[in-house]
Design a protein around this motif. Structure first.
Motif, PDB file in Angstrom:
ATOM      1  N   ASP A  97      28.624  27.803  27.076  1.00 24.39           N
ATOM      2  CA  ASP A  97      27.764  28.792  27.738  1.00 24.39           C
ATOM      3  C   ASP A  97      28.505  30.135  27.795  1.00 24.39           C
ATOM      4  N   VAL A  98      27.869  31.194  27.253  1.00 23.81           N
ATOM      5  CA  VAL A  98      28.491  32.521  27.276  1.00 23.81           C
ATOM      6  C   VAL A  98      27.593  33.528  28.005  1.00 23.81           C
ATOM      7  N   SER A  99      26.775  33.029  28.913  1.00 25.14           N
ATOM      8  CA  SER A  99      25.949  33.933  29.705  1.00 25.14           C
ATOM      9  C   SER A  99      26.825  34.721  30.676  1.00 25.14           C
ATOM     10  N   ASN A 100      26.279  35.784  31.239  1.00 26.94           N
ATOM     11  CA  ASN A 100      27.047  36.644  32.143  1.00 26.94           C
ATOM     12  C   ASN A 100      27.576  35.893  33.359  1.00 26.94           C
ATOM     13  N   SER A 101      26.869  34.854  33.776  1.00 25.26           N
ATOM     14  CA  SER A 101      27.318  34.093  34.946  1.00 25.26           C
ATOM     15  C   SER A 101      28.653  33.405  34.702  1.00 25.26           C
ATOM     16  N   MET A 103      31.223  34.752  33.724  1.00 27.95           N
ATOM     17  CA  MET A 103      32.308  35.669  34.072  1.00 27.95           C
ATOM     18  C   MET A 103      32.687  35.563  35.548  1.00 27.95           C
ATOM     19  N   ALA A 104      32.022  34.705  36.303  1.00 27.38           N
ATOM     20  CA  ALA A 104      32.337  34.525  37.718  1.00 27.38           C
ATOM     21  C   ALA A 104      33.755  34.005  37.885  1.00 27.38           C
ATOM     22  N   THR A 105      34.374  34.380  38.989  1.00 24.13           N
ATOM     23  CA  THR A 105      35.805  34.085  39.192  1.00 24.13           C
ATOM     24  C   THR A 105      36.052  32.939  40.173  1.00 24.13           C
ATOM     25  N   ASP A 106      35.046  32.087  40.428  1.00 23.80           N
ATOM     26  CA  ASP A 106      35.295  30.957  41.328  1.00 23.80           C
ATOM     27  C   ASP A 106      36.196  29.918  40.683  1.00 23.80           C
ATOM     28  N   VAL A 107      36.402  30.019  39.358  1.00 24.97           N
ATOM     29  CA  VAL A 107      37.411  29.245  38.633  1.00 24.97           C
ATOM     30  C   VAL A 107      38.315  30.263  37.941  1.00 24.97           C
ATOM     31  N   PRO A 109      41.028  32.070  35.433  1.00 27.90           N
ATOM     32  CA  PRO A 109      40.818  33.476  35.828  1.00 27.90           C
ATOM     33  C   PRO A 109      39.337  33.812  35.958  1.00 27.90           C
ATOM     34  N   HIS A 110      38.492  33.252  35.119  1.00 27.92           N
ATOM     35  CA  HIS A 110      37.057  33.185  35.343  1.00 27.92           C
ATOM     36  C   HIS A 110      36.507  32.041  34.502  1.00 27.92           C
ATOM     37  N   ARG A 111      35.249  31.721  34.704  1.00 25.36           N
ATOM     38  CA  ARG A 111      34.694  30.487  34.148  1.00 25.36           C
ATOM     39  C   ARG A 111      34.868  30.378  32.635  1.00 25.36           C
ATOM     40  N   ILE A 112      34.561  31.434  31.900  1.00 20.95           N
ATOM     41  CA  ILE A 112      34.583  31.328  30.440  1.00 20.95           C
ATOM     42  C   ILE A 112      36.002  31.167  29.912  1.00 20.95           C
ATOM     43  N   THR A 232      30.254  35.840  43.046  1.00 22.27           N
ATOM     44  CA  THR A 232      29.737  37.064  42.435  1.00 22.27           C
ATOM     45  C   THR A 232      30.225  37.167  40.994  1.00 22.27           C
ATOM     46  N   ILE A 233      29.610  38.083  40.244  1.00 19.51           N
ATOM     47  CA  ILE A 233      29.982  38.297  38.841  1.00 19.51           C
ATOM     48  C   ILE A 233      30.569  39.697  38.709  1.00 19.51           C
ATOM     49  N   PRO A 234      31.865  39.811  38.465  1.00 22.42           N
ATOM     50  CA  PRO A 234      32.475  41.145  38.369  1.00 22.42           C
ATOM     51  C   PRO A 234      31.987  41.898  37.133  1.00 22.42           C
ATOM     52  N   VAL A 235      31.916  43.222  37.255  1.00 20.20           N
ATOM     53  CA  VAL A 235      31.535  44.083  36.146  1.00 20.20           C
ATOM     54  C   VAL A 235      32.664  45.063  35.864  1.00 20.20           C
ATOM     55  N   SER A 236      32.528  45.807  34.783  1.00 20.01           N
ATOM     56  CA  SER A 236      33.618  46.649  34.302  1.00 20.01           C
ATOM     57  C   SER A 236      34.014  47.761  35.265  1.00 20.01           C
ATOM     58  N   ASN A 237      33.084  48.240  36.095  1.00 18.38           N
ATOM     59  CA  ASN A 237      33.413  49.345  37.008  1.00 18.38           C
ATOM     60  C   ASN A 237      34.117  48.887  38.273  1.00 18.38           C
ATOM     61  N   GLY A 238      34.406  47.577  38.350  1.00 15.54           N
ATOM     62  CA  GLY A 238      35.138  47.057  39.496  1.00 15.54           C
ATOM     63  C   GLY A 238      34.258  46.476  40.579  1.00 15.54           C
ATOM     64  N   GLY A 239      32.952  46.626  40.472  1.00 17.83           N
ATOM     65  CA  GLY A 239      32.047  46.077  41.461  1.00 17.83           C
ATOM     66  C   GLY A 239      31.529  44.712  41.066  1.00 17.83           C
ATOM     67  N   ALA A 240      30.336  44.384  41.571  1.00 14.27           N
ATOM     68  CA  ALA A 240      29.712  43.094  41.278  1.00 14.27           C
ATOM     69  C   ALA A 240      28.348  43.333  40.628  1.00 14.27           C
ATOM     70  N   LEU A 241      27.933  42.384  39.789  1.00 15.97           N
ATOM     71  CA  LEU A 241      26.650  42.497  39.101  1.00 15.97           C
ATOM     72  C   LEU A 241      25.507  42.459  40.120  1.00 15.97           C
ATOM     73  N   ARG A 242      24.517  43.352  39.900  1.00 14.65           N
ATOM     74  CA  ARG A 242      23.355  43.419  40.785  1.00 14.65           C
ATOM     75  C   ARG A 242      22.075  43.205  39.981  1.00 14.65           C
ATOM     76  N   ASP A 243      21.037  42.710  40.651  1.00 16.45           N
ATOM     77  CA  ASP A 243      19.752  42.528  39.977  1.00 16.45           C
ATOM     78  C   ASP A 243      18.966  43.833  39.964  1.00 16.45           C
ATOM     79  N   LYS A 244      17.745  43.802  39.470  1.00 17.33           N
ATOM     80  CA  LYS A 244      16.946  45.012  39.339  1.00 17.33           C
ATOM     81  C   LYS A 244      16.625  45.644  40.691  1.00 17.33           C
ATOM     82  N   LYS A 245      16.657  44.850  41.751  1.00 17.07           N
ATOM     83  CA  LYS A 245      16.377  45.381  43.087  1.00 17.07           C
ATOM     84  C   LYS A 245      17.627  45.908  43.783  1.00 17.07           C
TER      85      LYS A 245
END
Length: 342
Positions: A97-101, A103-107, A109-112, A232-245
């Motif tokens: 699985d290479v979906s964005n999820s 990239m989560a860090t609960d494992v 360094p991260h899941r992938i 959460t799913i980290p993104v390149s700007n240092g924050g966390a991934l957000r949905d459309k809302k």
């Protein structure tokens, strides 16, 4: 058959022509300076012990010794005999699985990355088997066709990232169907599909795909990676991934889905955390599958041939040490080498 075990050391031979140029320039420069002092035939009588031939001989001896030492480092080998060995193993497709999820860090360094390390370590142990790599998110793609070349498999594994699949999501059903079609047509071979995912399936046909695989005698092992509590799913700007809302996305391991797929596929569900338990459990499960003949591997025994070059280098260096640049003592009366300069 002749070969070099470490041919990369042969690049050091590039230094030989460079050193030759420096040596020739040194002779030319020294000769030019002598001309400034006086007439060369006159200087010849003032330096009866100087012998350019001896200097050239010593340089040649050192260069030949250097070449021999480089060859020693490259380890020349000669094939003595050829043997063949029957390879017994299984065929396995790893669907990652290479979906964005992932990239989560609960494992860590991260899941992938944890998944890639797990597959890499597994490849080191299953050396007599065949392996294929399938990557999937919203769609599934073959990353590496089935092969017994585990070195290439690890190279392709390193290149895997979520950016390689444009369609996001998690389509486990399509990944299983593509994996089923990735095996060879060889008969009487045990086959396994190892699915590594967080189980957030959005297509909802994975269980039926697993049942179809089981009917074909293919075992499905699901490695659920992540935490059921979510992360959460980290993104390149240092924050966390957000949905459309604008809400922060929390990705959770769906163990219920993973268990259903593994049960339908007559395999096993294994939870992946920060320990090595999952890796050992997977290897234990795969070892239960009966090994079948996958072909014949040809082996060549190579005998090391560097010894003669090492001995030759030693002899050349000893001769270089015995040859002096100048004539001294009793040997002056003998003209083994012509005097310098004309």
């Amino acid at each position: 058959m002749f070969r070099f075990a470490n041919p990369e050391y042969l690049y050091f031979l590039i230094a030989v022509p460079a050193l030759l140029l420096f040596f020739l320039y040194g002779i030319y420069s020294r000769k030019r300076k002598l001309r400034r002092i006086g007439d060369l035939p006159l200087l010849k009588g003032l330096m009866p012990d100087v012998s350019i031939k001896r200097q050239i001989l010593k340089f040649v001896l050192v260069m030949l010794a250097l070449i021999c030492l480089v060859i020693v480092m490259a380890r020349p080998q000669m094939g003595m005999n050829v043997d063949s060995k029957e390879r017994n193993g299984i065929e396995m497709v790893v669907a990652l699985d290479v979906s964005n999820s992932m990239m989560a860090t609960d494992v860590a360094p991260h899941r992938i990355d944890k998944a890639k390390m797990l597959v890499s370590n597994m490849a080191d142990k299953l050396t007599n088997d065949k392996i294929a790599l399938v990557v999937f998110a919203g769609q599934a793609f073959i990353q590496l066709p089935i092969t017994s070349d585990f070195v290439s498999a690890k190279m392709f594994l390193d290149a895997i990232s979520p950016n390689m699949v444009p369609s996001q999501g998690t389509n486990l059903g399509e990944a299983i169907h593509l994996s089923m079609n990735s095996f060879t047509n060889q008969k009487n071979v045990q086959r396994a599909i190892v699915v590594i995912t967080d189980g957030e399936d959005q297509a909802e046909d994975a269980e039926s795909a697993a049942e179809e695989a089981a009917k074909k005698g293919i075992h499905i092992y699901v490695l659920g990676i992540g935490s059921p509590k979510g992360s959460t799913i980290p993104v390149s700007n240092g924050g966390a991934l957000r949905d459309k809302k604008g809400n922060i996305v929390i990705t959770k391991l769906n163990e219920d889905m993973c268990n259903k797929i593994a049960t339908a596929g007559r395999g096993a569900y294994i939870h992946v955390d920060n320990s090595n338990i999952a890796q050992e459990r997977l290897y234990y499960e795969l070892n239960k599958l009966e090994k079948a003949a996958l072909g014949t591997t040809v082996y060549s025994d190579y005998a090391e041939q560097f010894q003669i070059f090492a001995l030759l280098a030693l002899i050349l260096l000893v001769i270089d040490a015995l040859v002096l640049e100048r004539k001294i003592g009793y040997f002056r009366r003998y003209k083994f080498f012509k005097n310098y300069a004309k």
